[in-house]
Motif scaffolding. Structure first.
Motif, PDB file in Angstrom:
ATOM      1  N   LYS A   1      29.519 -46.985  -0.616  1.00  0.00           N
ATOM      2  CA  LYS A   1      29.768 -46.393   0.962  1.00  0.00           C
ATOM      3  C   LYS A   1      29.515 -44.542   0.546  1.00  0.00           C
ATOM      4  CE  LYS A   1      33.644 -49.325   1.585  1.00  0.00           C
ATOM      5  NZ  LYS A   1      35.176 -49.587   1.281  1.00  0.00           N
ATOM      6  N   SER A   2      28.844 -44.206   1.828  1.00  0.00           N
ATOM      7  CA  SER A   2      28.711 -42.652   1.719  1.00  0.00           C
ATOM      8  C   SER A   2      29.767 -42.062   2.619  1.00  0.00           C
ATOM      9  CB  SER A   2      27.321 -42.503   2.393  1.00  0.00           C
ATOM     10  OG  SER A   2      26.264 -43.169   1.428  1.00  0.00           O
ATOM     11  N   PRO A   3      30.116 -40.840   2.395  1.00  0.00           N
ATOM     12  CA  PRO A   3      29.477 -39.890   1.347  1.00  0.00           C
ATOM     13  C   PRO A   3      30.373 -39.832   0.350  1.00  0.00           C
ATOM     14  CG  PRO A   3      30.618 -38.571   2.913  1.00  0.00           C
ATOM     15  CD  PRO A   3      30.652 -40.148   3.390  1.00  0.00           C
ATOM     16  N   LEU A   4      29.427 -39.280  -0.850  1.00  0.00           N
ATOM     17  CA  LEU A   4      30.285 -38.891  -2.102  1.00  0.00           C
ATOM     18  C   LEU A   4      31.434 -37.719  -1.633  1.00  0.00           C
ATOM     19  CD1 LEU A   4      27.218 -38.386  -4.549  1.00  0.00           C
ATOM     20  CD2 LEU A   4      28.792 -40.318  -4.430  1.00  0.00           C
TER      21      LEU A   4
ATOM     22  N   THR B   1      20.558 -50.237 -13.100  1.00  0.00           N
ATOM     23  CA  THR B   1      21.591 -50.925 -13.903  1.00  0.00           C
ATOM     24  C   THR B   1      22.506 -51.595 -13.278  1.00  0.00           C
ATOM     25  OG1 THR B   1      21.341 -49.138 -15.590  1.00  0.00           O
ATOM     26  CG2 THR B   1      23.152 -50.642 -15.696  1.00  0.00           C
ATOM     27  N   GLY B   2      23.036 -51.319 -12.058  1.00  0.00           N
ATOM     28  CA  GLY B   2      23.828 -51.808 -11.183  1.00  0.00           C
ATOM     29  C   GLY B   2      23.835 -51.013  -9.725  1.00  0.00           C
ATOM     30  N   ALA B   3      23.829 -51.762  -8.652  1.00  0.00           N
ATOM     31  CA  ALA B   3      23.906 -51.330  -7.338  1.00  0.00           C
ATOM     32  C   ALA B   3      25.240 -51.111  -6.751  1.00  0.00           C
ATOM     33  CB  ALA B   3      23.311 -52.108  -6.575  1.00  0.00           C
ATOM     34  N   GLY B   4      25.646 -49.760  -6.435  1.00  0.00           N
ATOM     35  CA  GLY B   4      26.927 -49.767  -5.873  1.00  0.00           C
ATOM     36  C   GLY B   4      28.018 -50.017  -6.744  1.00  0.00           C
ATOM     37  N   VAL B   5      28.078 -49.587  -8.157  1.00  0.00           N
ATOM     38  CA  VAL B   5      29.123 -49.800  -9.110  1.00  0.00           C
ATOM     39  C   VAL B   5      29.678 -48.635  -9.499  1.00  0.00           C
ATOM     40  CG1 VAL B   5      27.632 -51.689 -10.054  1.00  0.00           C
ATOM     41  CG2 VAL B   5      27.282 -49.473 -10.825  1.00  0.00           C
ATOM     42  N   VAL B   6      29.251 -47.611  -9.397  1.00  0.00           N
ATOM     43  CA  VAL B   6      30.132 -46.395  -9.801  1.00  0.00           C
ATOM     44  C   VAL B   6      31.224 -45.890  -8.982  1.00  0.00           C
ATOM     45  CG1 VAL B   6      29.580 -43.793 -10.137  1.00  0.00           C
ATOM     46  CG2 VAL B   6      27.730 -45.257 -10.725  1.00  0.00           C
ATOM     47  N   ASP B   7      32.502 -45.490  -9.521  1.00  0.00           N
ATOM     48  CA  ASP B   7      33.758 -45.137  -9.087  1.00  0.00           C
ATOM     49  C   ASP B   7      33.785 -43.544  -9.011  1.00  0.00           C
ATOM     50  OD1 ASP B   7      34.878 -47.771  -7.993  1.00  0.00           O
ATOM     51  OD2 ASP B   7      34.647 -48.008 -10.092  1.00  0.00           O
TER      52      ASP B   7
ATOM     53  N   GLU C   1      23.512 -41.606  -4.080  1.00  0.00           N
ATOM     54  CA  GLU C   1      25.022 -41.326  -3.006  1.00  0.00           C
ATOM     55  C   GLU C   1      25.697 -42.472  -2.778  1.00  0.00           C
ATOM     56  OE1 GLU C   1      22.901 -41.144   1.288  1.00  0.00           O
ATOM     57  OE2 GLU C   1      22.685 -39.150  -0.176  1.00  0.00           O
ATOM     58  N   LYS C   2      25.182 -43.615  -3.090  1.00  0.00           N
ATOM     59  CA  LYS C   2      25.883 -44.908  -2.783  1.00  0.00           C
ATOM     60  C   LYS C   2      26.426 -45.666  -3.893  1.00  0.00           C
ATOM     61  CE  LYS C   2      23.387 -46.190   1.373  1.00  0.00           C
ATOM     62  NZ  LYS C   2      22.654 -47.291   2.147  1.00  0.00           N
ATOM     63  N   GLY C   3      26.579 -44.837  -4.987  1.00  0.00           N
ATOM     64  CA  GLY C   3      27.079 -45.429  -6.372  1.00  0.00           C
ATOM     65  C   GLY C   3      26.063 -46.267  -7.129  1.00  0.00           C
TER      66      GLY C   3
ATOM     67  N   GLU D   1      20.450 -33.526  -4.494  1.00  0.00           N
ATOM     68  CA  GLU D   1      19.989 -34.144  -3.369  1.00  0.00           C
ATOM     69  C   GLU D   1      20.881 -34.962  -2.555  1.00  0.00           C
ATOM     70  OE1 GLU D   1      15.938 -36.456  -4.093  1.00  0.00           O
ATOM     71  OE2 GLU D   1      17.284 -37.966  -3.405  1.00  0.00           O
ATOM     72  N   ALA D   2      21.821 -35.835  -3.030  1.00  0.00           N
ATOM     73  CA  ALA D   2      22.596 -36.796  -2.438  1.00  0.00           C
ATOM     74  C   ALA D   2      23.634 -35.944  -1.370  1.00  0.00           C
ATOM     75  CB  ALA D   2      23.568 -37.589  -3.416  1.00  0.00           C
ATOM     76  N   GLU D   3      23.919 -36.541  -0.370  1.00  0.00           N
ATOM     77  CA  GLU D   3      24.840 -36.183   0.531  1.00  0.00           C
ATOM     78  C   GLU D   3      26.205 -36.128  -0.002  1.00  0.00           C
ATOM     79  OE1 GLU D   3      24.363 -37.005   4.788  1.00  0.00           O
ATOM     80  OE2 GLU D   3      22.212 -37.396   4.612  1.00  0.00           O
ATOM     81  N   PHE D   4      27.004 -35.136   0.363  1.00  0.00           N
ATOM     82  CA  PHE D   4      28.512 -35.143  -0.191  1.00  0.00           C
ATOM     83  C   PHE D   4      29.393 -34.255   0.809  1.00  0.00           C
ATOM     84  CE2 PHE D   4      26.581 -31.624  -2.624  1.00  0.00           C
ATOM     85  CZ  PHE D   4      27.637 -30.807  -2.512  1.00  0.00           C
TER      86      PHE D   4
END
Length: 130
Positions: free
Chosen positions: A101-104, A80-86, A26-28, A123-126
């Motif tokens: 940053k949360s939430p999705l 692979t990477g922390a906090g990298v997904v847009d 959920e944090k990317g 499972e992630a909050e969104f």
């Protein structure tokens, strides 16, 4: 060549990377290079792809073959990477991800998919931004 392409990526000359994922948090955070118990010859170039670009889009199935969610509170596989997904595109919907940053934010549903189905398989909050 591979050397030229990775020089472009590592040099910050690529604006967008689109790659597959095994898990997204959920944090990317992105896990896409290794499954524990499998022999891996190396991590490949995915870490370069997520570190050296301005925008990362991940495309994946929403759940594993077992039905377990792949969009999680925290990845359980090596990152692979922390906090990298847009942006995350799954077979069920599209989520904007705030790079750490949360939430999705769920921005689109696939045809025939309901919000209840997304909630049951995530499972992630969104938040919903349809």
């Amino acid at each position: 060549s591979s050397a030229d392409s990775f020089a472009m990526i590592r040099g910050g000359h690529i604006a967008l990377s689109i790659l597959g994922g095994m898990q997204v948090s959920e944090k990317g955070d992105l896990a896409n290079w290794m499954v524990p118990g499998k022999v891996v010859k190396g991590m490949g170039g995915a870490m370069d792809l997520v570190a050296g670009v301005k925008r990362v889009v991940v495309v994946m199935d929403h759940v594993e073959k077992s039905g377990a969610p792949k969009l999680l509170k925290a990845c359980t596989l090596p990152l692979t990477g922390a906090g990298v997904v847009d942006l995350l595109i799954t077979d069920l919907g599209v989520f904007e991800v705030g790079r750490g940053k949360s939430p999705l934010k769920l921005t689109a549903l696939a045809s025939g998919v309901t919000l209840d189905e997304i909630k049951a398989k995530t499972e992630a909050e969104f938040e919903v931004g349809l």
